[in-house]
Scaffold this motif. Structure first.
Motif, mmCIF file in Angstrom:
data_model
loop_
_atom_site.group_PDB
_atom_site.id
_atom_site.type_symbol
_atom_site.label_atom_id
_atom_site.label_comp_id
_atom_site.label_asym_id
_atom_site.label_seq_id
_atom_site.Cartn_x
_atom_site.Cartn_y
_atom_site.Cartn_z
ATOM 1 N N ILE A 239 13.730 -4.350 3.925
ATOM 2 C CA ILE A 239 13.091 -4.783 4.885
ATOM 3 C C ILE A 239 14.010 -5.803 5.547
ATOM 4 N N ASN A 240 13.396 -6.030 6.799
ATOM 5 C CA ASN A 240 14.241 -6.745 7.706
ATOM 6 C C ASN A 240 13.019 -7.793 8.797
ATOM 7 N N SER A 241 13.475 -8.745 9.522
ATOM 8 C CA SER A 241 12.744 -9.401 10.453
ATOM 9 C C SER A 241 13.518 -9.091 11.859
ATOM 10 N N LEU A 242 12.642 -8.583 12.667
ATOM 11 C CA LEU A 242 13.093 -8.290 13.941
ATOM 12 C C LEU A 242 12.811 -9.577 14.998
ATOM 13 N N LYS B 238 8.307 -12.142 2.414
ATOM 14 C CA LYS B 238 9.109 -11.956 1.082
ATOM 15 C C LYS B 238 8.426 -12.699 0.022
ATOM 16 N N GLN B 239 7.757 -13.858 0.114
ATOM 17 C CA GLN B 239 7.327 -14.739 -0.949
ATOM 18 C C GLN B 239 5.969 -13.753 -1.616
ATOM 19 N N TYR B 240 5.403 -13.284 -0.570
ATOM 20 C CA TYR B 240 4.108 -12.570 -1.099
ATOM 21 C C TYR B 240 4.625 -11.216 -1.861
ATOM 22 N N LEU B 241 5.587 -10.582 -1.439
ATOM 23 C CA LEU B 241 5.957 -9.408 -1.827
ATOM 24 C C LEU B 241 6.575 -9.689 -3.341
ATOM 25 N N THR B 242 7.147 -10.774 -3.336
ATOM 26 C CA THR B 242 7.701 -11.483 -4.782
ATOM 27 C C THR B 242 6.387 -11.603 -5.702
ATOM 28 N N ILE C 70 6.927 -6.611 -6.117
ATOM 29 C CA ILE C 70 7.541 -5.581 -5.278
ATOM 30 C C ILE C 70 8.828 -5.959 -4.916
ATOM 31 N N GLU C 71 9.767 -4.843 -5.477
ATOM 32 C CA GLU C 71 11.298 -5.331 -5.259
ATOM 33 C C GLU C 71 11.621 -4.810 -3.821
ATOM 34 N N PHE C 72 12.522 -5.764 -3.222
ATOM 35 C CA PHE C 72 12.921 -5.214 -2.056
ATOM 36 C C PHE C 72 14.156 -5.775 -1.705
ATOM 37 N N ILE C 73 14.941 -4.997 -0.716
ATOM 38 C CA ILE C 73 16.266 -5.476 -0.192
ATOM 39 C C ILE C 73 16.297 -5.940 1.196
ATOM 40 N N MET D 160 0.768 -1.217 -0.206
ATOM 41 C CA MET D 160 -0.009 0.146 -0.069
ATOM 42 C C MET D 160 0.918 1.279 -0.038
ATOM 43 N N ALA D 161 1.944 1.199 0.702
ATOM 44 C CA ALA D 161 2.751 2.456 0.759
ATOM 45 C C ALA D 161 3.476 2.512 -0.423
ATOM 46 N N MET D 162 3.845 1.493 -1.026
ATOM 47 C CA MET D 162 4.380 1.492 -2.242
ATOM 48 C C MET D 162 3.660 2.159 -3.510
#
Ligand code: HAM
Length: 423
Positions: free
Chosen positions: A164-167, A240-244, A248-251, A147-149
């Protein structure tokens, strides 16, 4: 002596405010598509809400809050962000009992932080933010990020970097915390005063320190990735799977920790990679905060959200040279020649506006030539000219500013004619 605007704040003047409205409208439209509903909470809250919600060890709570005592002796704070207030309201209004779940909310409004003002950093700024409460499906993490993107994309930004990261969950964070303490403890004396007090309270905060950024131990500090338990790692893999799947590209940046205490699992930031964008490149920040609702006194409820400031968004648009169409011309300018005609236009202008037609007239007793100039400045699509003679003859001349074409219209049919022209 004149009085100036306070440091770190700004006036948004006509010409600029249209850009704000455009962005606000776009954000609202997208919220409608994604089914997020607006929440409006007070500008000030009990100070304790932010101490507990945002976290005692954060810069925001320690250094940046506008806190004051009201006349009743209560400690109140101008909200530095929107998540704590939204969660407070969620709990207070028992939204966990709403039939429609998860509860998806958005807000837009001023936030206050006593920070050193610089490009992209203000003491009063407007955040647009969303919070989705009641679901721990990684699909909602992906929805919030997308949504932000989407808002940025719709507005025309292209040079964006999603990090992105996971805490991790409580258990993973605990293991990471211990590793961090073991890493920094032997040489904590070389770190700033803040970091020394963070060591026991919240060692992850050390990674976010601006003063000690260059210390060699920062580069070798254990990152969270190695400490994620299976559940947390699986959760992150799904996000990550859903973003892909959404293209949506991410680092992934294992050092992304965020400046607020409530996060766990997914954390993310969106940066501008536009050339010429100032030193502060983060446009948007967000993440998951399972546990915050309980912290504020509600039942166990997962949550995730993000916020960005409109100020930084506008700076990114400027850096990328994206222009926002902000000046819509008016439909009709009523030009009058003569006193009687001038008086008559008062009522006519009112009728036009009541018919939903944007219209203006002269209020400075200008000659007709100057009235045409004023109409030009307002980008009028039509100028309707009424002279005393025409008034007598019950007609008015309508001139199209696009092609210069002129028609004479019976005064009684004027509003109807205009309605038809407008379609
Ligand atoms: P935050 O990272 O503190 O997170 O702020 C989010 C965004 O607010 C920043 O990325 C930036 O766009 C804007 N911002 C922050 N401080 C300033 C400032 N001084 N001047 C201009 N813009 C600023 C939060 O506030 C979290 N509540 C986000 C969130 C919502 N997490 C979960 N839900």
């Amino acid at each position: 002596m004149s009085i100036n605007i306070p440091r770190g704040t700004k006036d948004i003047l006509p010409g600029e405010s249209e850009r704000w409205q455009y962005i606000e409208n776009k954000a609202r439209d997208i919220c409608r598509n994604y089914q997020y509903k607006e929440i409006r909470t007070p500008i000030f809250e009990h100070t304790e809400l932010f101490q507990r919600g945002v976290g005692d060890t954060t810069d925001i709570v320690q250094k940046e809050m506008y806190t004051f005592e009201d006349r009743g002796g209560r400690s109140l704070t101008l909200r530095p962000e929107g998540t704590a207030s939204t969660v407070r309201s969620y709990v207070e209004n028992k939204m966990f009992g709403y039939p429609s779940q998860p509860v998806k909310l958005y807000y837009m409004g001023p936030m206050f932080r006593y920070e050193r003002p610089q490009a992209g950093r203000f003491r009063q700024f407007v955040q647009f933010g969303v919070e989705a409460l009641g679901s721990k499906d990684p699909a909602i993490d992906a929805e919030v990020i997308s949504m932000a993107m989407e808002i940025y994309r719709e507005l025309g930004l292209k040079s964006l970097k999603l990090v992105i990261n996971s805490l991790g969950d409580k258990e993973s964070r605990k293991a990471h915390r211990e590793a961090l303490i073991a890493h920094f403890q032997p040489r904590i004396g070389e770190f700033c005063h803040d970091c020394q007090s963070r060591l026991e309270k919240n060692p992850m905060r050390i990674l976010d320190c601006k003063k000690d950024r260059e210390h060699e131990l920062m580069k070798t500090a254990p990152d969270i990735t190695g400490y994620l338990n299976e559940e947390s790692a699986d959760y992150f893999a799904k996000v990550k799977q859903y973003l892909t799947a959404m293209d949506i590209e991410f680092i992934v940046d294992p050092n992304l920790v965020r400046g607020l205490d409530y996060y766990n699992h997914t954390a993310f930031e969106i940066m501008s990679s536009a050339e010429g964008f100032g030193a502060i490149t983060t446009l948007c920040g967000g993440g998951r905060y399972n546990g915050l609702v309980e912290e504020i006194g509600g039942p166990e409820t997962p949550g995730i959200g993000f916020a960005f400031s409109i100020e930084r968004l506008l700076a990114a648009l400027d850096a990328e040279g994206v222009a926002i169409q902000n000046e819509e011309g008016i439909d009709c300018y009523l030009a009058a020649l003569g006193e009687k005609a001038g008086e008559y236009t008062v009522g006519l202008l009112h009728e036009l506006r009541q018919a939903g037609i944007s219209a203006e007239r002269d209020y400075l007793g200008r000659k007709v030539k100057a009235q045409f100039k004023a109409a030009d400045r307002l980008k009028a699509k039509y100028v309707a000219v009424l002279g005393d003679d025409e008034l007598e003859a019950n007609t008015i001349t309508l001139k199209s500013m696009a092609d210069g074409g002129q028609t004479e219209v019976p005064l009684d049919d004027f509003i109807e004619t205009f309605r038809k022209i407008k379609g």
